[in-house]
Design an enzyme around this catalytic site. Structure first.
Site, PDB file in Angstrom:
ATOM      1  N   GLU A  10       0.800  -1.294   0.050  1.00 61.53           N
ATOM      2  CA  GLU A  10      -0.123  -0.100   0.067  1.00 61.53           C
ATOM      3  C   GLU A  10       0.848   1.280   0.061  1.00 61.53           C
ATOM      4  O   GLU A  10       0.244   2.237   0.431  1.00 61.53           O
ATOM      5  CB  GLU A  10      -0.842   0.092   1.166  1.00 61.53           C
ATOM      6  CG  GLU A  10      -1.863  -1.048   1.191  1.00 61.53           C
ATOM      7  CD  GLU A  10      -3.109  -1.065   0.348  1.00 61.53           C
ATOM      8  OE1 GLU A  10      -3.634  -0.036   0.223  1.00 61.53           O
ATOM      9  OE2 GLU A  10      -3.415  -2.041  -0.403  1.00 61.53           O
TER      10      GLU A  10
ATOM     11  N   HIS B 275      -4.863   1.836   7.276  1.00 55.19           N
ATOM     12  CA  HIS B 275      -3.333   2.005   7.032  1.00 55.19           C
ATOM     13  C   HIS B 275      -2.810   2.642   8.307  1.00 55.19           C
ATOM     14  O   HIS B 275      -3.366   3.123   9.191  1.00 55.19           O
ATOM     15  CB  HIS B 275      -3.074   3.069   6.046  1.00 55.19           C
ATOM     16  CG  HIS B 275      -3.512   2.638   4.605  1.00 55.19           C
ATOM     17  ND1 HIS B 275      -4.066   3.423   3.515  1.00 55.19           N
ATOM     18  CD2 HIS B 275      -3.499   1.457   3.794  1.00 55.19           C
ATOM     19  CE1 HIS B 275      -4.567   2.477   2.563  1.00 55.19           C
ATOM     20  NE2 HIS B 275      -3.939   1.548   2.711  1.00 55.19           N
TER      21      HIS B 275
ATOM     22  N   CYS C 246      -2.895  11.569   3.626  1.00 52.92           N
ATOM     23  CA  CYS C 246      -3.152  10.681   2.507  1.00 52.92           C
ATOM     24  C   CYS C 246      -2.865  11.335   1.028  1.00 52.92           C
ATOM     25  O   CYS C 246      -2.591  10.592   0.066  1.00 52.92           O
ATOM     26  CB  CYS C 246      -4.792  10.139   2.408  1.00 52.92           C
ATOM     27  SG  CYS C 246      -5.244   9.114   3.502  1.00 52.92           S
TER      28      CYS C 246
END
EC number: 3.5.3.23
Length: 448
Positions: free
Chosen positions: A174, A250, A371
């Site tokens: 990721e 995450h 993000c």
């Protein structure tokens, strides 16, 4: 030689919508099917970039993906003209059309993992595009991501690019959302911190029971090998599976690091004390003084952290050595989180100031300030080798704002995704964007 941490923020794409595609991301699922405002989303992101630039931080831009991804739909058996492909997908498999229209590439913390030249064996900055194979709508990103990064960081003397890891569950990767780096100075050797949710091959590591753990230990280890990192310059840590099951999909939803500082929630990791000791020991060997700021669960619950995105913030180093925290407006709206932040900044500790930004359009889809940015540590020579078209300046901000105003819709619903005109609007906008950012041909419609 001076060195910098440059934040390359993702430019929100023209098809920004709330598809609810990310199982395990509470915000994404809870706002599913609502109408979005792509224009507002892009302008909110650009406002954050401009503000950081004006504060003296090095700031860049990372272009969005082409959406809808007609080529992906063709690989799934839809045929005909581009308009016919979209119309047929809307009629026969609307969830696939929604997935092909996702603008999740705006969250460029997932675009790649980056290791600076001070850490790598060959003295170059290394990039590995993330395969994002846990979710179909994101797994289709990495080919274009690789081309865009290649156009931004093209000088092979300074930059090395690696293809995404094999797109299988055992190597779920990721990107930088599960990676950070600690160092005394950005241009000096540091310690790279990889956080994983599960191991693909070793059942000694516990796994979450409700939501998937997206990052594997094996993927993190593979990236470290590709980048030529020294064993003494790497620390691996496991995310607490219980917080994954509470919506912490995450690590950057529960912890953030920068310089010599880790800001984290008490429940973020397993074996926290041994992990902190390893970070402190390894950073000390390269001249650093590791420090941590633990947010106790008694002050901020995991639910508070997920709802406010307190840890999905940007932790930035100021010239006087103190830290600035960039948080979304939702932190101010959460009474417990805001009370904690007020006490934190008034205590005279490492984090001295908090700045609040309105990123509602991104937040409703499950992504906050952290993000939206990919961090790249660069020395002066490397910064000079970056494509200058992607470095934020006042004229570039003006050009991008005008571009958004010209091309973006101010309302988008799921039914709008079936409009073939949206594809034409997107391609027209992106073709112009590649000229503004001086990227060349990076999108499939420009290449094929």
């Amino acid at each position: 030689m001076k060195s910098y941490e440059v934040n390359f923020d993702g430019l929100v794409g023209p098809t920004h919508n709330y598809g609810g595609l990310s199982y395990g991301n509470v915000a994404s699922q809870s706002n599913s099917q609502q109408s979005s405002n792509p224009k507002e989303a892009a302008l909110q992101g650009l406002a954050k970039m401009k503000a950081l630039m004006e504060m003296g931080f090095q700031q860049g831009v990372l272009a969005p993906q082409e959406r809808p991804d007609v080529a992906a739909l063709r690989r799934l058996g839809f045929s005909g003209t581009d308009a016919q492909v979209i119309e047929r997908a809307a009629k026969e498999a609307m969830p696939l059309l929604v997935a092909s229209c996702s603008a999740s590439s705006m969250w460029v913390a997932n675009a790649a993992t980056v290791s600076p030249s001070a850490d790598t064996a060959d003295g170059r900055v290394h990039f590995t595009a993330a395969n994002l194979n846990c979710k179909y709508h994101r797994s289709i990103e990495h080919p274009t991501t690789s081309r865009v990064l290649g156009a931004m960081f093209a000088n092979q003397q300074n930059f090395a690019h690696h293809a995404a890891l094999p797109a299988v569950a055992q190597f779920g990767d990721e990107g930088a959302a599960n990676h950070t780096r600690f160092c005394r100075e950005y241009g000096e050797a540091g310690v790279e911190f990889f956080v994983f949710g599960r191991s693909a091959f070793d059942n000694r590591f516990p796994a979450p029971q409700k939501y998937p753990a997206r990052q594997t230990l094996e993927a993190s280890q593979a990236v470290a090998r590709l980048h030529g990192l020294r064993d003494e310059g790497v620390v691996y840590a496991q995310q607490n599976p219980n917080v994954i099951d509470q919506g912490v999909f995450h690590n950057d939803v529960i912890a953030v690091g920068n310089g010599e500082v880790l800001f984290y929630h008490e429940d973020a990791f397993l074996d926290t004390e041994s992990m902190l000791a390893e970070l402190q020991s390894k950073l000390a060997k390269v001249g650093g003084n590791f420090q941590s700021v633990c947010v106790p669960r008694s002050a901020v619950t995991v639910d508070d952290a997920v709802r406010s995105y307190l840890f999905n913030s940007q932790l930035l180093s100021r010239p006087d050595g103190s830290m600035l925290l960039i948080v979304p407006q939702e932190c101010q709206a959460n009474e417990r989180v805001w009370a904690y932040l007020q006490s934190l900044t008034s205590s005279g500790g490492l984090i001295r100031e908090v700045k609040v930004f309105d990123l509602k359009q991104s937040m409703q889809n499950g992504g906050g300030p952290a993000c939206l940015r990919l961090r790249v540590a660069l020395n002066e020579t490397e910064l000079a080798a970056v494509n200058p078209g992607v470095i934020m300046t006042p004229p570039l901000y003006g050009s991008l704002t005008a571009w958004v105003e010209k091309h973006y819709r101010d309302r988008l619903s799921e039914t709008d995704l079936a409009d073939p005109q949206l594809l034409l609007e997107c391609r027209t906008a992106l073709d112009e964007l590649t000229q503004i950012l001086k990227l060349g041909a990076v999108y499939p419609f420009q290449i094929n």
